[in-house]
Design a protein around this motif. Structure first.
Motif, PDB file in Angstrom:
ATOM      1  N   THR A  94       1.007  -1.084  -0.232  1.00  0.00           N
ATOM      2  CA  THR A  94      -0.134   0.541   0.260  1.00  0.00           C
ATOM      3  C   THR A  94       0.874   1.221   0.300  1.00  0.00           C
ATOM      4  OG1 THR A  94      -1.296  -1.683   1.243  1.00  0.00           O
ATOM      5  CG2 THR A  94      -2.682   0.583   0.719  1.00  0.00           C
ATOM      6  N   CYS A  95       0.411   1.668  -0.758  1.00  0.00           N
ATOM      7  CA  CYS A  95       1.281   3.635  -0.426  1.00  0.00           C
ATOM      8  C   CYS A  95       0.456   4.660   0.014  1.00  0.00           C
ATOM      9  CB  CYS A  95       1.556   4.350  -2.587  1.00  0.00           C
ATOM     10  SG  CYS A  95       2.019   5.888  -2.419  1.00  0.00           S
ATOM     11  N   MET A  96       1.888   4.872   1.115  1.00  0.00           N
ATOM     12  CA  MET A  96       0.763   5.099   2.020  1.00  0.00           C
ATOM     13  C   MET A  96       0.215   7.061   1.459  1.00  0.00           C
ATOM     14  SD  MET A  96       0.678   3.718   4.316  1.00  0.00           S
ATOM     15  CE  MET A  96      -0.006   4.694   5.327  1.00  0.00           C
ATOM     16  N   VAL A  97       1.401   7.490  -0.008  1.00  0.00           N
ATOM     17  CA  VAL A  97       1.332   8.945  -0.651  1.00  0.00           C
ATOM     18  C   VAL A  97      -0.457   8.706  -0.790  1.00  0.00           C
ATOM     19  CG1 VAL A  97       1.328  10.810  -2.108  1.00  0.00           C
ATOM     20  CG2 VAL A  97       2.879   9.181  -0.612  1.00  0.00           C
ATOM     21  N   ASP A  98      -0.622   7.856  -2.087  1.00  0.00           N
ATOM     22  CA  ASP A  98      -1.872   7.247  -2.796  1.00  0.00           C
ATOM     23  C   ASP A  98      -3.180   6.993  -1.479  1.00  0.00           C
ATOM     24  OD1 ASP A  98      -3.711   6.020  -4.612  1.00  0.00           O
ATOM     25  OD2 ASP A  98      -3.647   4.274  -3.476  1.00  0.00           O
ATOM     26  N   LEU A  99      -2.888   6.796  -0.273  1.00  0.00           N
ATOM     27  CA  LEU A  99      -3.799   6.456   0.270  1.00  0.00           C
ATOM     28  C   LEU A  99      -4.005   7.459   1.048  1.00  0.00           C
ATOM     29  CD1 LEU A  99      -5.423   4.089   1.867  1.00  0.00           C
ATOM     30  CD2 LEU A  99      -3.819   4.541   4.047  1.00  0.00           C
ATOM     31  N   ALA A 100      -3.632   8.521   1.155  1.00  0.00           N
ATOM     32  CA  ALA A 100      -3.276   9.449   2.051  1.00  0.00           C
ATOM     33  C   ALA A 100      -4.743  10.308   0.919  1.00  0.00           C
ATOM     34  CB  ALA A 100      -2.793  10.409   2.330  1.00  0.00           C
ATOM     35  N   ARG A 101      -3.987  10.670  -0.308  1.00  0.00           N
ATOM     36  CA  ARG A 101      -4.316  11.246  -1.820  1.00  0.00           C
ATOM     37  C   ARG A 101      -6.523  10.164  -1.845  1.00  0.00           C
ATOM     38  NH1 ARG A 101      -7.062   9.467  -5.717  1.00  0.00           N
ATOM     39  NH2 ARG A 101      -6.213   7.428  -5.766  1.00  0.00           N
ATOM     40  N   TYR A 102      -6.312   8.898  -1.789  1.00  0.00           N
ATOM     41  CA  TYR A 102      -7.820   8.062  -1.581  1.00  0.00           C
ATOM     42  C   TYR A 102      -8.849   8.903  -0.978  1.00  0.00           C
ATOM     43  CZ  TYR A 102     -11.265   4.779  -0.648  1.00  0.00           C
ATOM     44  OH  TYR A 102     -12.127   4.582  -0.410  1.00  0.00           O
ATOM     45  N   PHE A 103      -8.092   9.114   0.622  1.00  0.00           N
ATOM     46  CA  PHE A 103      -9.190   9.496   1.774  1.00  0.00           C
ATOM     47  C   PHE A 103      -9.371  11.487   1.090  1.00  0.00           C
ATOM     48  CE2 PHE A 103      -7.494   6.204   4.311  1.00  0.00           C
ATOM     49  CZ  PHE A 103      -8.733   5.685   4.906  1.00  0.00           C
ATOM     50  N   LEU A 104      -8.791  12.084   1.157  1.00  0.00           N
ATOM     51  CA  LEU A 104      -9.219  13.262   0.146  1.00  0.00           C
ATOM     52  C   LEU A 104      -9.872  13.261  -0.805  1.00  0.00           C
ATOM     53  CD1 LEU A 104      -7.948  15.801   1.702  1.00  0.00           C
ATOM     54  CD2 LEU A 104      -6.412  16.225   0.090  1.00  0.00           C
ATOM     55  N   ASN A 105      -9.684  12.488  -1.621  1.00  0.00           N
ATOM     56  CA  ASN A 105     -10.699  12.421  -2.364  1.00  0.00           C
ATOM     57  C   ASN A 105     -12.335  12.005  -2.182  1.00  0.00           C
ATOM     58  OD1 ASN A 105     -11.523  12.645  -5.355  1.00  0.00           O
ATOM     59  ND2 ASN A 105     -11.455  10.059  -5.092  1.00  0.00           N
ATOM     60  N   PHE A 106     -12.089  11.491  -0.840  1.00  0.00           N
ATOM     61  CA  PHE A 106     -13.651  11.424  -0.547  1.00  0.00           C
ATOM     62  C   PHE A 106     -13.964  11.999   0.224  1.00  0.00           C
ATOM     63  CE2 PHE A 106     -16.308   9.222   3.125  1.00  0.00           C
ATOM     64  CZ  PHE A 106     -17.087   8.545   2.653  1.00  0.00           C
ATOM     65  N   THR A 107     -13.143  12.489   1.295  1.00  0.00           N
ATOM     66  CA  THR A 107     -13.618  13.375   2.062  1.00  0.00           C
ATOM     67  C   THR A 107     -14.551  15.193   1.401  1.00  0.00           C
ATOM     68  OG1 THR A 107     -11.382  14.246   2.927  1.00  0.00           O
ATOM     69  CG2 THR A 107     -13.459  13.892   4.232  1.00  0.00           C
ATOM     70  N   LYS A 146       5.565   1.082  -5.081  1.00  0.00           N
ATOM     71  CA  LYS A 146       5.037   0.393  -6.281  1.00  0.00           C
ATOM     72  C   LYS A 146       3.492   0.582  -6.561  1.00  0.00           C
ATOM     73  CE  LYS A 146       9.227  -1.642  -6.479  1.00  0.00           C
ATOM     74  NZ  LYS A 146      10.455  -3.031  -6.488  1.00  0.00           N
ATOM     75  N   GLN A 147       3.084   1.500  -6.223  1.00  0.00           N
ATOM     76  CA  GLN A 147       1.341   1.524  -6.729  1.00  0.00           C
ATOM     77  C   GLN A 147       1.041   2.996  -7.349  1.00  0.00           C
ATOM     78  OE1 GLN A 147      -1.249  -0.683  -5.800  1.00  0.00           O
ATOM     79  NE2 GLN A 147       0.410  -1.686  -5.758  1.00  0.00           N
ATOM     80  N   CYS A 148       1.743   4.013  -7.624  1.00  0.00           N
ATOM     81  CA  CYS A 148       1.345   5.069  -7.889  1.00  0.00           C
ATOM     82  C   CYS A 148       2.029   4.835 -10.076  1.00  0.00           C
ATOM     83  CB  CYS A 148       1.972   6.269  -7.757  1.00  0.00           C
ATOM     84  SG  CYS A 148       1.824   6.884  -5.990  1.00  0.00           S
ATOM     85  N   LYS A 149       1.069   4.808 -10.783  1.00  0.00           N
ATOM     86  CA  LYS A 149       1.445   4.497 -11.738  1.00  0.00           C
ATOM     87  C   LYS A 149       1.972   4.885 -12.936  1.00  0.00           C
ATOM     88  CE  LYS A 149      -2.827   1.847 -11.995  1.00  0.00           C
ATOM     89  NZ  LYS A 149      -4.361   1.418 -13.170  1.00  0.00           N
ATOM     90  N   ALA A 150       2.209   6.286 -12.426  1.00  0.00           N
ATOM     91  CA  ALA A 150       2.870   7.386 -12.934  1.00  0.00           C
ATOM     92  C   ALA A 150       4.781   6.837 -12.675  1.00  0.00           C
ATOM     93  CB  ALA A 150       2.954   9.017 -12.905  1.00  0.00           C
ATOM     94  N   LEU A 151       4.669   6.503 -11.607  1.00  0.00           N
ATOM     95  CA  LEU A 151       6.364   6.590 -11.460  1.00  0.00           C
ATOM     96  C   LEU A 151       6.530   5.097 -11.339  1.00  0.00           C
ATOM     97  CD1 LEU A 151       5.560   8.596  -8.294  1.00  0.00           C
ATOM     98  CD2 LEU A 151       6.351   9.572 -10.048  1.00  0.00           C
ATOM     99  N   ILE A 152       6.172   4.167 -12.483  1.00  0.00           N
ATOM    100  CA  ILE A 152       6.419   2.856 -12.019  1.00  0.00           C
ATOM    101  C   ILE A 152       6.579   1.905 -14.144  1.00  0.00           C
ATOM    102  CG2 ILE A 152       5.859   1.741  -9.812  1.00  0.00           C
ATOM    103  CD1 ILE A 152       3.134   0.420 -11.034  1.00  0.00           C
TER     104      ILE A 152
END
Ligand SMILES: Cc1cc2nc3c(=O)[nH]c(=O)nc-3n(C[C@H](O)[C@H](O)[C@H](O)COP(=O)(O)O)c2cc1C
Ligand code: SF4
Ligand code: SF4
Ligand code: SF4
Ligand code: FES
Ligand code: FES
Lengths: 181, 586
Positions: B424-437, B521-527
């Motif tokens: 799990t990418c923590m940056v992506d996860l934080a982005r996910y939650f922020l997207n939700f709120t 290795k989750q953020c598509k633009a960076l892999i």
């Protein structure tokens, strides 16, 4: 969605409704007439009848219940549950909740979009499926999960998700054949 | 003999209904005089469909992951007096590991009674607390008992329940309302759904007792529309209670009258907030308003109203029946009693667990939770949903109580516990939650509406590999301002996931910004996905499965990915046979 005060569009309530829907709609309106605070319940009733909120029906309700159109439209657009465009026969809710997200919901989304040939939010050309997102379906330990017509499916893999869709298509065809025969 | 099958949404999703049919069929075919019952969810989700066989002497065999064939085999074995080891996961004497350490108060009946039978509930001691409350106690004594128990609200804020009840009771006026908050909007949490599906009467009983204590005659359940089965079972339970004189006028001959109705939400996270919930009940857009006045002063239709969470209410009958002191004897000084958690994410045994407060996160995740899926490495656990925060491994020994969790920067929340591993990418996860709120922000106030949007744009940039030096500071500053300047709890807490991940996983943010790398290795633009020519055997599997057909190569020769077309879906990595593992990601 365009502004709802332009009423040039010639759709009438008759053109979007069957006789059964019309009489059920009258029952619904009578049930809630004069009941304060029931707008959401009325809209839920309409959506149950039509699968979405047709504009002529909203206008009819506005007249019948003496509510400003803007107020009805305001409520209808605030809540994720309400849809202003028609949906397919089966509504797919793909969970985008946290547990599903960390278990690869995006891969399921790609597979479903590919299988159905639609984008998220879209309806297939034959109007059999509409694909939408849900915040969480409460079956998180089976993540990733989707719900079709109230039944949850999980844990999904891209292939399993495709299979569920194909199975429903098969059933559709069978029942069509039976009706035709 | 009784055969009992778990049929909550989860059990049904796992294929419970056909298994039930198979059971019914063999029982009939073999002419057995067995009773087939349904029950709610015991919380061992990964073992669904679950079947209990209860023998005449009271002993029980529990079978897990039962298939239709399995159902037939189990009946055959049990009919000849033996257990079928292949599927057996527990007996009444040797409970499954998942249940070790659990103390079930709120969930006391979940998975053991038929939720659609009021008689089952009464047989297991149900409605005795109500009898005691309305006929032997004054409303003041009820509130006093709850005060002794130390029960705090389980819906998120953790406010002492007795205090809210007392405040509503003391407001002048004849008309008061009791509202049950069954909106459960936190994605990744399903405690309330399981309770409503598995034991709706316990929530109803708690509501009537609460109504008696505060002096209300009307109760309303505000339930999420996404929970159709919960709404159905609750509706059925209300009808049964009405028919039994447990709801309606002059309840159990006490002179107290109370009735309950259900209102369905329409899909808005912010409607879990009390004032927004009230606006929604009144048929309006669910937008919060400033407090005070509190709902206890001016709530539904401006009348004094008390709002409680489902789990809070489910604890109430137990407390009245067993005494506040027995509840207070469990848990810690700051947090009494037990708490239900929904374990999900990258965990081996996801499900519902109810444990005494004060157990550590590690004990929960590696005890009943069984550790991390595929034996990967634990990375963080997210508590409190979109309003909460991520707790790293170094703090795994934090005891679960309101204050200790708060000290980590997360919040107890309603009980959602989503576990993350190294993938799990923590940056992506934080982005996910922020997207939700950000999506769920009602738009009433500027810091929340626009501030979260600006933060989200930064987070999206980071995940797209376009992060800039200074972004972390900017996020922290914006986050603080949004927390200080927003009107309701949604805005006040929306930056939490970002701020806690910056606090504990700053190196991941830095890798995204400075090295343009995503360590998980989750953020598509960076892999990039690559096929290693010396490992590839040319089996063509990946080329067949690639959704955009961007893998080419002849059979039995190394394949190549066209990087311009690759959408980084990861399919090739997944399908490449493990004996070759020719696809790598970097
Ligand atoms: C944005 C937001 C969402 C909330 N969602 C819920 C919810 O889904 N369920 C819930 O019980 N409480 C939720 N709450 C907390 C409620 O506002 C309230 O504190 C709670 O229902 C009170 O009941 P309790 O004292 O029994 O916990 C939410 C609060 C906020 C600010
Ligand atoms: S903080 Fe956000 S959700 Fe709350 S009132 Fe303001 S805009 Fe609405
Ligand atoms: S990652 Fe997906 S799109 Fe890219 S090559 Fe592999 S299968 Fe094809
Ligand atoms: S699946 Fe693996 S081994 Fe087979 S062609 Fe693709 S990369 Fe080569
Ligand atoms: S997060 Fe997907 S079902 Fe809850
Ligand atoms: S098995 Fe029901 S919540 Fe998991």
């Amino acid at each position: 969605m365009s502004c709802c005060c332009q009423t040039e569009e010639s759709t009438t309530i008759q053109s979007v409704s069957t006789a059964i829907q019309l009489s059920a709609l009258e029952d619904l309106i009578n049930r809630y007439r004069g009941v304060e605070g029931s707008l959401i319940s009325v809209l839920q009733g309409v959506q149950e009848l039509y699968g979405y909120l047709p504009r002529p029906v909203l206008e009819h309700i506005s007249l019948q219940l003496g509510m400003k159109k803007a107020r009805i439209y305001g409520v209808a657009t605030f809540y994720a549950q309400f849809r202003l465009t028609p949906v397919g026969k089966h509504l797919i809710l793909l969970c985008q909740g946290t547990a599903c997200h960390v278990n690869g919901a995006d891969k399921i989304e790609t597979a479903l979009c590919d299988e159905l040939g639609v984008e998220m939010g879209g309806t297939t050309d034959d109007r059999v499926f509409t694909l939408t997102e849900a915040a969480c379906l409460g079956c998180c330990s089976l993540a990733p999960v989707m719900m079709i017509d109230g039944q949850a499916y999980g844990p999904l893999t891209p292939d399993r998700a495709r299979k569920v869709i194909r199975d429903i298509y098969k059933q559709e065809e069978q029942s069509r054949e039976e009706v035709g025969a | 003999m009784i055969v009992r099958i778990g049929l909550s949404s989860c059990g049904i999703a796992a294929g419970g209904l056909p298994v039930k049919e198979a059971l019914a069929l063999v029982i009939e075919q073999q002419g057995l005089d067995w009773e087939l019952q349904q029950t709610g969810c015991i919380g061992m989700c990964h073992y669904e469909p679950l079947v209990d066989v209860i023998h005449e002497d009271g002993s029980i065999n529990t079978y897990g992951n039962v298939t239709m064939d399995g159902a037939r085999e189990i009946v055959a074995a049990e009919a000849s007096g033996t257990a079928l080891e292949k599927y057996r996961i527990a007996t009444d004497r040797e409970p499954n590991d998942c249940l070790a350490g659990q103390v079930r108060i709120a969930l006391r009946n979940c998975g053991t009674i038929d939720p659609e039978s009021i008689q089952d509930y009464i047989n297991s001691g149900g409605y005795q607390a109500l009898q005691k409350a309305v006929n032997q106690m004054t409303p003041k004594q009820v509130i006093e008992e709850i005060k002794i128990s130390g029960l705090k609200g389980r819906g998120g804020a953790g406010f002492p329940t007795w205090f809210k009840w007392n405040a509503t009771r003391q407001e002048p006026g004849d008309i008061k309302y009791l509202i049950c908050n069954a909106d459960e909007g936190d994605p990744g949490a399903f405690m309330d759904r399981s309770l409503l599906e598995g034991d709706p009467h316990s929530v109803l009983e708690g509501m009537v007792i609460a109504g008696y204590a505060i002096g209300a005659a009307t109760g309303i359940v505000y339930a999420r529309a996404e929970y159709p089965l919960a709404i159905k079972r609750l509706g059925k339970a209300i009808e049964q209670a009405q028919a039994h004189g447990i709801l309606g006028s002059n309840i159990m001959g006490s002179g107290f009258s109370f009735d309950i109705s259900i209102k369905q939400g329409a899909g808005a996270f912010v409607c879990g907030e009390e004032t927004a919930l009230i606006a929604s009940l009144e048929g309006e857009r669910g937008m919060p308003r400033l407090k005070p006045p509190f709902p206890s002063q001016r709530g539904y239709w401006d009348k004094p109203s008390n709002i409680n969470n489902v789990e809070t209410l489910a604890n109430v009958p137990w407390i009245i029946a067993n005494g506040g002191a027995s509840f207070a004897a469990m848990g810690t000084e700051d947090s009494k009693g037990t708490k239900v958690f929904a374990l999900a994410g990258r965990i081996k045994r996801g499900g519902l667990v109810e444990v005494p407060m004060g157990m550590t996160l590690r004990e929960i995740i590696f005890g009943p939770g069984g550790g991390i899926k595929d034996d990967k490495k634990f990375k963080a656990v997210q508590l409190g949903g979109p309003s909460g925060g991520c707790i790293p491994e170094a703090l795994l020994d934090t005891p679960v109580d309101y204050q200790s969790i708060k000290n980590t920067g997360a919040i107890m929340g309603s009980g959602g516990m989503v576990v993350m591993d190294e993938t799990t990418c923590m940056v992506d996860l934080a982005r996910y939650f922020l997207n939700f709120t950000q999506d769920e922000s009602c738009g009433k106030c500027v810091p929340c509406r626009i501030g979260t949007k600006r933060m989200l744009e930064i987070m999206e940039r980071l995940c797209a590999g376009e992060g800039k030096p200074g972004d972390i500071d900017l996020l922290e500053m914006l986050g603080q301002q949004i927390m200080d300047g927003s009107l309701c709890g949604l805005g006040n807490s929306a930056p939490n996931p970002v701020l806690t991940t910056i606090r504990y996983f700053r190196d991941e943010y830095e890798a995204h910004i400075y090295d343009k790398k995503c360590p998980a290795k989750q953020c598509k633009a960076l892999i990039t996905y690559l096929i290693e020519p010396d490992k590839c055997k040319g089996c063509t599997l990946c080329a067949k499965k690639c959704p955009v057909n961007c893998i080419s190569g002849e059979a039995k020769k190394p394949h190549v990915i066209d990087q311009n077309l690759c959408t980084k879906c990861g399919t090739c990595l997944e399908v490449c046979p493990s004996k070759w593992s020719a696809v790598s990601v970097s």
